[in-house]
Design an enzyme around this catalytic site. Sequence first.
Site, PDB file in Angstrom:
ATOM      1  N   ARG A 210      -2.207  -2.784 -17.914  1.00 21.55           N
ATOM      2  CA  ARG A 210      -3.530  -2.166 -17.890  1.00 21.55           C
ATOM      3  C   ARG A 210      -3.513  -0.986 -16.923  1.00 21.55           C
ATOM      4  O   ARG A 210      -3.508  -1.172 -15.701  1.00 21.55           O
ATOM      5  CB  ARG A 210      -4.521  -3.221 -17.391  1.00 21.55           C
ATOM      6  CG  ARG A 210      -5.921  -2.952 -17.720  1.00 21.55           C
ATOM      7  CD  ARG A 210      -6.339  -3.889 -18.820  1.00 21.55           C
ATOM      8  NE  ARG A 210      -7.593  -3.461 -19.369  1.00 21.55           N
ATOM      9  CZ  ARG A 210      -8.185  -4.067 -20.374  1.00 21.55           C
ATOM     10  NH1 ARG A 210      -7.640  -5.111 -20.929  1.00 21.55           N
ATOM     11  NH2 ARG A 210      -9.334  -3.622 -20.838  1.00 21.55           N
TER      12      ARG A 210
ATOM     13  N   THR B 111      -4.085   5.604 -21.955  1.00 18.17           N
ATOM     14  CA  THR B 111      -3.963   4.271 -21.375  1.00 18.17           C
ATOM     15  C   THR B 111      -2.568   3.767 -21.731  1.00 18.17           C
ATOM     16  O   THR B 111      -1.923   4.275 -22.646  1.00 18.17           O
ATOM     17  CB  THR B 111      -5.008   3.290 -21.955  1.00 18.17           C
ATOM     18  OG1 THR B 111      -4.915   3.334 -23.378  1.00 18.17           O
ATOM     19  CG2 THR B 111      -6.410   3.655 -21.526  1.00 18.17           C
TER      20      THR B 111
ATOM     21  N   ASP C 160      -6.407  12.968 -25.522  1.00 18.64           N
ATOM     22  CA  ASP C 160      -6.510  11.600 -25.004  1.00 18.64           C
ATOM     23  C   ASP C 160      -5.964  10.672 -26.087  1.00 18.64           C
ATOM     24  O   ASP C 160      -6.656  10.347 -27.046  1.00 18.64           O
ATOM     25  CB  ASP C 160      -7.975  11.291 -24.677  1.00 18.64           C
ATOM     26  CG  ASP C 160      -8.171   9.851 -24.210  1.00 18.64           C
ATOM     27  OD1 ASP C 160      -7.200   9.074 -24.229  1.00 18.64           O
ATOM     28  OD2 ASP C 160      -9.317   9.513 -23.830  1.00 18.64           O
TER      29      ASP C 160
ATOM     30  N   TYR D  75       0.849  -1.195   0.000  1.00 17.46           N
ATOM     31  CA  TYR D  75       0.000   0.000   0.000  1.00 17.46           C
ATOM     32  C   TYR D  75       0.880   1.238   0.000  1.00 17.46           C
ATOM     33  O   TYR D  75       1.817   1.333   0.789  1.00 17.46           O
ATOM     34  CB  TYR D  75      -0.939   0.027   1.217  1.00 17.46           C
ATOM     35  CG  TYR D  75      -2.365  -0.089   0.752  1.00 17.46           C
ATOM     36  CD1 TYR D  75      -3.025   1.039   0.246  1.00 17.46           C
ATOM     37  CD2 TYR D  75      -3.033  -1.299   0.729  1.00 17.46           C
ATOM     38  CE1 TYR D  75      -4.310   0.933  -0.265  1.00 17.46           C
ATOM     39  CE2 TYR D  75      -4.309  -1.412   0.227  1.00 17.46           C
ATOM     40  CZ  TYR D  75      -4.948  -0.283  -0.267  1.00 17.46           C
ATOM     41  OH  TYR D  75      -6.209  -0.388  -0.775  1.00 17.46           O
TER      42      TYR D  75
ATOM     43  N   LYS E 185      -2.770  -0.273 -24.688  1.00 16.16           N
ATOM     44  CA  LYS E 185      -3.233  -0.481 -26.069  1.00 16.16           C
ATOM     45  C   LYS E 185      -2.022  -0.551 -27.006  1.00 16.16           C
ATOM     46  O   LYS E 185      -1.199  -1.429 -26.808  1.00 16.16           O
ATOM     47  CB  LYS E 185      -4.243   0.602 -26.427  1.00 16.16           C
ATOM     48  CG  LYS E 185      -5.499   0.514 -25.543  1.00 16.16           C
ATOM     49  CD  LYS E 185      -6.548   1.543 -25.858  1.00 16.16           C
ATOM     50  CE  LYS E 185      -7.717   1.412 -24.876  1.00 16.16           C
ATOM     51  NZ  LYS E 185      -8.675   2.529 -25.018  1.00 16.16           N
TER      52      LYS E 185
HETATM   53  C1  LIG Z   1      -9.625   2.983 -24.142  1.00 13.27           C
HETATM   54  C2  LIG Z   1      -9.879   4.442 -24.046  1.00 13.27           C
HETATM   55  C3  LIG Z   1     -10.237   5.034 -22.832  1.00 13.27           C
HETATM   56  C4  LIG Z   1     -10.599   4.259 -21.586  1.00 13.27           C
HETATM   57  O1  LIG Z   1      -9.712   3.408 -21.116  1.00 13.27           O
HETATM   58  P1  LIG Z   1     -10.155   2.263 -20.067  1.00 13.27           P
HETATM   59  O2  LIG Z   1      -8.823   1.808 -19.613  1.00 13.27           O
HETATM   60  O3  LIG Z   1     -10.928   1.275 -20.861  1.00 13.27           O
HETATM   61  O4  LIG Z   1     -10.953   2.914 -19.000  1.00 13.27           O
HETATM   62  C5  LIG Z   1     -10.389   6.401 -22.791  1.00 13.27           C
HETATM   63  N1  LIG Z   1     -10.204   7.154 -23.885  1.00 13.27           N
HETATM   64  C6  LIG Z   1      -9.890   6.619 -25.085  1.00 13.27           C
HETATM   65  C7  LIG Z   1      -9.700   7.521 -26.259  1.00 13.27           C
HETATM   66  C8  LIG Z   1      -9.718   5.246 -25.205  1.00 13.27           C
HETATM   67  O5  LIG Z   1      -9.404   4.722 -26.397  1.00 13.27           O
END
Ligand SMILES: *Cc1c(COP(=O)(O)O)cnc(C)c1O
Length: 387
Positions: A225, A216, A190, A44, A219
């Site tokens: 994750r 994220t 984003d 933690y 991806k």
């Molecule tokens: C995948 C994605 C998210 C969210 O991510 P999670 O990890 O699934 O919550 C937010 N914004 C965009 C543009 C994404 O492609």
Amino acid sequence: MDKVFELISKEKERQEKQINLIPSENIAFEGVYEAVGSCLANKYAEGYPGRRYYQGNGLVDEIEILAQERGKKLFGVEHLNVQPYSGSPANSAVQMALLEAGDKICGLKLSAGGHLTHGHPKITFSGKYFESVQYDVEEDGRIDYDKLAQLVEQSRPKMIMAGTTAYPFILDWEKFGKMADLVGAWLVADISHIAGLVVGGVHPSPSPFVDVITSTTHKSLRGPRGAVIGVTKKGLNKDIDLAKKIDRAVFPGLQGGPHMNTIAGMAVAFEEAGKPEFGQYAKQVVANAKALETSLRSEGLKVYGTENHLMVVEVGFEKGKEAAVALEEAGIVCNANTIPHDKAGPFEPSGIRLGSPMETSKGLKEKDFEKIGKKIGEVIKKLGEGD
Ligand SMILES: *Cc1c(COP(=O)(O)O)cnc(C)c1O
């Protein structure tokens, strides 16, 4: 063997055997598994390095600082928060840090390839607590930046979200920057989907033009994750406390203890993604997507894109789900998706979304993607015959 491990082993086999074209999925770097499955998950560490609430955090402090420093270099930002549990909480934290309830937020519609967290009305945090102004794409699937600038000028949002989940073209960060500056809006890039392409040098970086970058890490970037929030030089120039506001929104605003195992996985991934080999990988992702597009077009299919790692393919009115199911039976995994201005609803959309990151990680090249395109063409043609 515990049933759980039996199932994991079968899932591993599935991922290896099937052709995975879901553009948000990938295979993480080898070292990421090791870090995420490590004893760091036991610790933690509420707070930030040097300012923790519990003892015993000397080593995890070093790990979090490593992740921050590597990530800052990779994304070209001045400050990086590596604690968000995933992409959605990262976006919520930015909105919590910079907006008040009822403020206006502007984002791309979900049906046009935007994300739920970009102000999708009513049912989401961003659409329920803020006033949402949504923009759309044109008939050809592209954002009309002049039209968007007009919308921004008229509606004067306090925040603009620029980022996509099913948009097959390169984003013009400079144009987003200009329209945001004109009305004094916060601009958030984003880059969740395209992070690997940005750091791999095949998609322009938003860093000079935006205030905040969210992404994220699981991806196209091939990390664990999780998600990060970066603050750019531009953002800090606007508000010297921007980094502090964002850190406070993540913890204690929205989250408790950070997942130190995930943060270690990020540090591993950021090191890997900074290597020249990763630039080669990113190039191959785009080349493979292009090969798939060309192949699908020669099968007579209508394809939106591509300039990046993904494309949207029209498969017939309300036939998206049926196509995705038929493709799975043929060993190809993808998802149903709306096409631009889809007359069908989101539950029975008229297209599918295809991407190249995961199969590129497995080593597939253009020739393989040409073959995959042919196979997809055959499956889609058979759909029509049943009518
Ligand atoms: C995948 C994605 C998210 C969210 O991510 P999670 O990890 O699934 O919550 C937010 N914004 C965009 C543009 C994404 O492609």
